[in-house]
Each structure stands twice: as C-alpha cells, then as structure tokens.
Motif scaffolding. Structure first.
Motif, short mmCIF file in Angstrom:
data_model
loop_
_atom_site.label_atom_id
_atom_site.label_comp_id
_atom_site.label_asym_id
_atom_site.label_seq_id
_atom_site.Cartn_x
_atom_site.Cartn_y
_atom_site.Cartn_z
N THR A 91 0.85 -1.19 0.00
CA THR A 91 0.00 0.00 0.00
C THR A 91 0.88 1.24 0.00
O THR A 91 1.78 1.37 0.81
CB THR A 91 -0.91 0.02 1.23
N THR A 94 -0.06 7.41 0.61
CA THR A 94 -0.54 8.65 -0.04
C THR A 94 -1.36 9.45 0.96
O THR A 94 -1.64 9.02 2.07
CB THR A 94 -1.39 8.30 -1.26
N ASP A 96 -4.46 10.13 0.81
CA ASP A 96 -5.74 9.45 1.01
C ASP A 96 -5.53 7.95 0.94
O ASP A 96 -4.62 7.46 0.27
CB ASP A 96 -6.75 9.87 -0.07
N LEU A 98 -6.09 4.73 -0.58
CA LEU A 98 -6.60 4.28 -1.87
C LEU A 98 -7.33 2.95 -1.71
O LEU A 98 -6.89 2.08 -0.97
CB LEU A 98 -5.45 4.14 -2.86
N PHE A 102 -8.34 -0.07 -6.65
CA PHE A 102 -7.28 0.70 -7.31
C PHE A 102 -6.04 -0.19 -7.49
O PHE A 102 -5.45 -0.25 -8.58
CB PHE A 102 -6.96 1.94 -6.48
N TYR A 103 -5.66 -0.90 -6.43
CA TYR A 103 -4.49 -1.76 -6.51
C TYR A 103 -4.75 -3.02 -7.34
O TYR A 103 -3.84 -3.56 -7.96
CB TYR A 103 -4.03 -2.15 -5.10
N TYR A 114 -8.48 7.07 -9.45
CA TYR A 114 -9.25 7.23 -8.23
C TYR A 114 -9.37 8.72 -7.94
O TYR A 114 -8.44 9.49 -8.19
CB TYR A 114 -8.58 6.53 -7.04
N ARG A 115 -10.54 9.11 -7.42
CA ARG A 115 -10.76 10.53 -7.07
C ARG A 115 -11.49 10.60 -5.75
O ARG A 115 -12.46 9.89 -5.51
CB ARG A 115 -11.60 11.23 -8.14
N LYS A 116 -11.00 11.49 -4.92
CA LYS A 116 -11.69 11.81 -3.67
C LYS A 116 -11.81 13.32 -3.60
O LYS A 116 -10.81 14.02 -3.46
CB LYS A 116 -10.92 11.27 -2.47
N TYR A 121 -5.90 10.58 -8.45
CA TYR A 121 -4.77 9.65 -8.47
C TYR A 121 -4.82 8.83 -9.76
O TYR A 121 -5.89 8.44 -10.24
CB TYR A 121 -4.84 8.68 -7.28
N ILE A 136 2.71 6.14 -9.07
CA ILE A 136 1.44 6.83 -8.83
C ILE A 136 1.68 8.32 -8.86
O ILE A 136 2.63 8.82 -8.25
CB ILE A 136 0.82 6.43 -7.48
N ALA A 138 -0.32 11.97 -8.11
CA ALA A 138 -1.47 12.59 -7.45
C ALA A 138 -1.43 14.09 -7.69
O ALA A 138 -0.35 14.69 -7.70
CB ALA A 138 -1.49 12.30 -5.97
#
Length: 453
Positions: A91, A94, A96, A98, A102-103, A114-116, A121, A136, A138
């Motif tokens: 992992t 980051t 956030d 993830l 995603f992985y 991915y979006r938060k 990301y 990755i 971001a």
C-alpha cells in the motif's frame, strides 16, 4: 379542485419529473467525462515518471529537463515510485487511503484511477529488469472540480426555475384550453325557463369537441323547449277548450230534462249532447297525442319505412274519411335505389303527421285536387303537399303551429287547431322540419323535410 388547477398541477409534476431526469442525465455524464482530460494528463505523467525514474537511458536527463520546462506542474502534484511484487503490492503511503480496487487494477497491469473530492490519483505497474514497480501520480484539479460544482448549482437553480415556469405555463395553457368550456357554462347559466329559445353559437367554438358539446346542448335545449311548449300549451289551452263543450253539454242536459220526453226539443238537445260529446272526445284525443309527441325523453319504437308506400297508405286513409278528396301522388323523381326512400321512423306517428297535413289540404281547398310530391336528394326526403285552397293570411302564418290557433279565414270550416302543431312535434321527433309557402285565396304548399340517416 377545479379542472384548471388539476391540469396545472399535473403539468407541473410532469415537467418536474422530466426536468429532474434530464438534470440527472446531464450531471451523471458531466461527472463521468468532466475529468477525463485531467486523468489523461496524470496518466501521461505516470508514463514519463516511469521512463525517467525506472529506465536507464542516457536521455533521461534531457527528458527530466524538458518535463520541468515544458510540462506544467499541476496543483499539489506528488509522485510515488516504489518497488512491488506482482502478486502482493504494498500500500502506497498517499494523502488518502486508496481503495483495494485501485491496486487490483494495478495488479492486472492496467492504468488505475481514483478521485476523492478534488484530489485525483493515477497509477500503473511497471516491470523493469524483472523487478516490479508502482508509479502513482497525485494532483488537484481545482478548475474542473469548480466547474462541476458550478454546473450542480446551475442545474438546481434551473430545476426550481423551470418548475415555476412550467406552473405558470401550465396555468396559462389550462386557462386557454378551458376558455371555450367556461364560455359554454356562462351561456348555459343565462338560459332559463323563460328564455329557452336562446342557443349556443356553435361556430364560435371551431370544429373541435367543444363545438360538438355546444351542439349537444343545443339539441337538448330543442327537446326541452318543445317539451315546455307542449306542457304549457296543454295546460293553458286544455281548460279553455274543454270548458266550452262541457258547458254546452250541461246546458243541453238541463233542456232535455225540462222538455217533454220524445218532443222535438228533447231530440234536438240529445243530438247536441251527442255532437258536443264527440267533439270533446276528439279534443281529448288530440291533446293526448300532442302531449305524447313532445320531446319527453322516451325512446319511440322505430322501423324501416318506405315513404312512397306510406304515402299510398295515407291517400287511402284520407279517402276513407273524405271520399270526395282528390289526391294526386307525384313519384316521378324517385331514384331507383330503394334505400334512398327508406328511413328509420315511428310509422304510426309519421303517418299521423302527414295525414293531418294532407287532410287539411283537402278540407281547406273544398276538395279540389291536392298534389303530394315525394323527392329524395342528398340523404334528405322531402314531401310537398300543394293545394288550391283558401290560403293563409300573412298575419296568421306565424301562429299556425300554435295549439288551438285557427286562421281568421277558416270560420266556415270545422276544426280544432291541433293538427298542425301535432304534426310539427312528430316531424321534430324524427329530426325533420316543416316549411310553408302560402298566398291567401290561391293555395298553400307545406313541405316536410326528413333526414334518411
């Protein structure tokens, strides 16, 4: 609730449903594709970072310099590169957490997204010299996220504004649509028992269902007016017409009682009683027929009637009562098609109506020749009865269809003034009409028009 309010409310609800579906559609696809370009920019940086960081190439320094000079630095941009196994990816630490999916996509060798909120990301798995790496990138996208928020506000404001507009438009639409109905209601409220002759203007409502409704009301008013006239005439005239023969009968009975049995005065009194009793019976029969022929709402039994055959029957019937009558039937212009002279009617009532007209023509012409002509044209039958009699004074023509009215020049002829009103009621029952053309001293023509269908 009034119909206009129901239509407005229904219109507003339907508009709200349609607008909400459209807004949801716009929001969903905007949310899906608004950040597509930003994701592609992140993915491009993922590939560039992997090339610079993981691949030993003499041009990497040049690539790194070009990236710094010509590739913009995204807000809050961060780069994560670490070794990883193909089966168990670590992992990444980051900002956030993830998600597992995603992985999983990275594990499958695909570009993961991915979006938060406003933090994006993009990551991918690379294998260099049999060593696995995860790269990755971001960054934040303040412009796209702000545009999406602005779109959300616009859609919400547009939704409520559209509901208000749809309510106003729905109210105007219902008001415009129901305006003819309101006019009909206003016109119908003005019509009372004392002015039943008033009618709705069918032409003003166009040729739609409203004009059909207005015509239906007019037909109902025709029936009501005829029924009212029949009832009023019956009540107003019956007492007067019945009182006269009853008074005479009472007086003659007193004379007969006072006179000697078998004397001349006694016989004359009994004869007068018999005459007035017959007159009274005829008046009562005519009044009953006049009342029953009105538009009382009852369904009259009908059958297929051939008018040429009925006219022959009428001629025979009048000839039996008045053997001296001279009736000439003119059937020369009849078509060969039998259906053109056949209509659905109450045979007995129709025979009574035309018999009254023909009988009057014979009586008031001193039994001179009377012509009865039958024609068929455009689904309409016409029966013209022409005599050479005394005619009708112009001042009396407008009253001849009133019960018990008799023209001023008919004093020498026996009658009660019920035949023509009774005929008119019967013809109206069959949705027909009666026209009259006359000249005093020369004769009269009465034409009966009957629809075949």
């Amino acid at each position: 609730m009034h119909i206009a309010k129901k239509i407005t409310l229904l219109f507003a609800i339907l508009s709200a449903v349609i607008i909400s579906l459209l807004s949801g559609f716009v929001w969903y696809f905007s949310n899906e594709f608004a950040f597509e370009d930003f994701y592609k920019r992140l993915e491009a940086r993922v590939n560039i970072a992997a090339q610079i960081k993981l691949v030993e190439d003499e041009n990497n320094e040049a690539y790194s310099k070009m990236r710094r000079q010509y590739l913009e630095h995204l807000p809050s941009e961060k780069e994560y590169v670490l070794k990883a196994d193909t089966n168990t990816h670590p992992t990444v630490d980051t900002d956030d957490v993830l998600p597992k999916i995603f992985y999983d996509r990275i594990k499958d060798g695909k570009m993961a997204r991915y979006r938060k909120e406003n933090h994006f990301y993009a990551g991918k798995y690379f294998e260099i010299n049999k060593q696995g790496y995860i790269v990755i990138i971001a960054a934040n996208d303040p412009f796209g996220f702000r545009e999406l928020k602005d779109l959300q506000k616009i859609l919400i404001a547009g939704f409520f504004l559209s509901i208000i507009l749809s309510f106003i438009v729905g109210w105007k639409f219902s008001h415009y649509t129901l305006e003819p109905l309101r006019n009909i209601i206003k016109s119908m409220k003005k019509i009372k028992a004392e002015n039943l002759h008033l009618r709705l203007d069918v032409k003003s409502y166009g040729g739609d269902e409203m004009s059909e409704l207005a015509q239906t009301f007019n037909n109902m008013l025709n029936r009501l007016e005829t029924a009212f006239e029949t009832q009023n005439n019956f009540i107003s005239n019956a007492s007067h017409e019945l009182r006269t023969p009853l008074t005479i009968i009472s007086g003659e009975v007193e004379l007969a009682m006072a006179a000697e049995m078998g004397s001349k005065e006694h016989i004359q009194a009994l004869g007068k009683i018999k005459s007035e009793a017959d007159r009274l019976e005829h008046i009562l029969t005519s009044l009953l027929g006049l009342a029953q022929s009105g538009f009382n709402g009852k369904v009259q039994p009908r059958e297929e009637v051939r008018m040429d055959e009925l006219l022959w029957e009428i001629k025979d019937a009048v000839s039996q009562v008045h053997p001296e009558s001279k009736i000439e039937l003119d059937l020369n212009k009849l078509p060969e098609d039998e259906a053109a002279v056949t209509l659905k009617a109450n045979k007995n009532l129709l025979k009574l109506a035309i018999t009254n007209i023909v009988s009057n023509a014979c009586k008031y012409s001193d039994f001179k020749p009377v012509s009865v002509k039958l024609e068929s044209n455009n689904n309409l039958l016409s029966i013209a009865v022409v005599d050479q009699g005394i005619g009708i004074p112009q001042d009396d023509i407008q009253h001849i269809f009133e019960p018990f009215f008799r023209a001023s020049n008919t004093n020498n002829f026996k009658g009660y003034g019920i035949g023509l009103p009774l005929s008119l009621n019967i013809i109206r029952l069959h949705r027909g009409s009666i026209g009259i053309k006359t000249q005093e001293g020369l004769g009269t023509e009465i034409k009966v028009m009957l629809p075949i269908n």
